[in-house]
Design an enzyme around this catalytic site. Structure first.
Site, PDB file in Angstrom:
ATOM      1  CG  HIS A  52      41.611  37.775  31.313  1.00  0.00           C
ATOM      2  ND1 HIS A  52      40.445  37.524  30.993  1.00  0.00           N
ATOM      3  CD2 HIS A  52      41.386  39.186  31.451  1.00  0.00           C
ATOM      4  CE1 HIS A  52      39.583  38.342  30.447  1.00  0.00           C
ATOM      5  NE2 HIS A  52      40.257  39.285  30.893  1.00  0.00           N
ATOM      6  NE  ARG A  77      43.517  41.300  34.754  1.00  0.00           N
ATOM      7  CZ  ARG A  77      43.670  41.635  33.417  1.00  0.00           C
ATOM      8  NH1 ARG A  77      43.142  42.887  33.006  1.00  0.00           N
ATOM      9  NH2 ARG A  77      43.873  40.582  32.768  1.00  0.00           N
ATOM     10  CG  ASP A  91      44.082  38.960  55.031  1.00  0.00           C
ATOM     11  OD1 ASP A  91      44.540  40.247  55.355  1.00  0.00           O
ATOM     12  OD2 ASP A  91      43.196  38.454  55.468  1.00  0.00           O
ATOM     13  CD  GLU A 157      37.323  45.855  32.100  1.00  0.00           C
ATOM     14  OE1 GLU A 157      38.114  45.508  31.356  1.00  0.00           O
ATOM     15  OE2 GLU A 157      37.058  45.248  33.133  1.00  0.00           O
ATOM     16  CG  ASP A 183      37.155  44.264  27.978  1.00  0.00           C
ATOM     17  OD1 ASP A 183      36.307  43.515  27.620  1.00  0.00           O
ATOM     18  OD2 ASP A 183      37.972  44.077  28.841  1.00  0.00           O
TER      19      ASP A 183
END
Length: 270
Positions: A52, A77, A91, A157, A183
């Site tokens: 987001h 996330r 990485d 979700e 959600d």
């Protein structure tokens, strides 16, 4: 002579071992100073939000550095299940990932595999990445560190994810499961009302299944008011949650600016 580069134990693990819970927050803005400040405040982890937040991999790498500089564990996330995206953030130095929209055991298996080196998984191996301090950490040492410290948190979700929940919990290598409550409330037909009794009952049921499977429960509140954060923390502790994130950079700023506007309006009588 200067001490050689080394990798610290994931602070989520040390916090749970020391006090039974690990606490963090989210950052969505491409502002390294904010990420560093959040980490230096004493939080155990900071989640760089590429789902987001308006962040590319270059900006996310800078935020990961900032979180490390502040002394917390940097998590990311990711926006989807793409194994290349998982590879890139790990990485870049993330010590864990949160993966949204998990709906099946097959998806969970693929995600876990993408976060583990062979023979446990299929993560691409390179001895000279930022995660190895650009090659200063010997590869065998990094392999051993990654096996013990990389965390994989899956976010369920949707109703489809709930239908397959118990099968997802059977997948080896999952560190924690988070239930995307907003959600889920939306998909249950309650318009995102996470306080609806049916939503709360389902959240409690799912959390119990997670703990019963020996997996950590991850949860979050996007409240910034200290009393609400404390109440949410106690609530989720009661459901077995040991990894908890509160508020986010945008929400803390919005709360703070609103409070200033309200205070100045009251003082001026407007």
């Amino acid at each position: 002579m200067q001490q050689a580069a080394r990798q610290e134990r994931n602070r989520i693990h040390t916090a749970i071992a020391a006090r039974g819970m690990a606490f963090g927050t989210w950052v969505q803005m491409a502002a390294p100073e904010v990420a560093e400040l959040a980490a230096a405040s004493g939080l155990d982890f900071v989640i760089v939000d590429m789902e987001h937040g308006t962040l590319g991999i270059g900006e996310a790498a800078g935020l990961i550095r900032a979180v490390q500089a502040g002394g917390a564990a940097p998590l990311v996330r990711v926006p989807d299940h793409d194994p290349t995206g998982l590879l890139k953030v790990l990485d870049a130095g993330a010590v864990g990932v949160l993966v949204p929209g998990v709906e099946t055991a097959a998806q969970a298996e693929a995600i876990v595999a993408a976060t583990r080196f062979a023979p446990e998984g299929s993560r691409g191996a390179c001895p000279a990445t930022r995660a190895t301090w650009h090659g200063l950490v010997d590869w065998p040492d990094h392999l051993a560190w990654a096996r013990e410290n990389i965390v994989t948190i899956l976010i369920v979700e949707s109703l489809e994810g709930v239908r397959n929940f118990e099968a997802i919990l059977q997948v080896p290598g999952i560190t924690a499961i988070g239930i995307g409550m907003f959600d889920l409330a939306q998909s249950m037909g309650h318009g995102g009302d996470v306080a609806h009794p049916a939503v709360q009952a389902e959240l409690a049921r799912l959390a119990g299944l997670v703990r019963g499977a020996g997996i950590e429960v991850f949860s979050a509140t996007f409240d910034s008011a200290p009393d609400r954060v404390a109440a949410a923390t106690r609530h989720w502790q009661g459901l077995g949650c040991r990894i908890f994130a509160a508020s986010a950079d945008r929400m803390m700023l919005a709360t703070g600016f609103r409070a200033i506007v309200a205070a100045t309006a009251e003082a001026s009588g407007t």
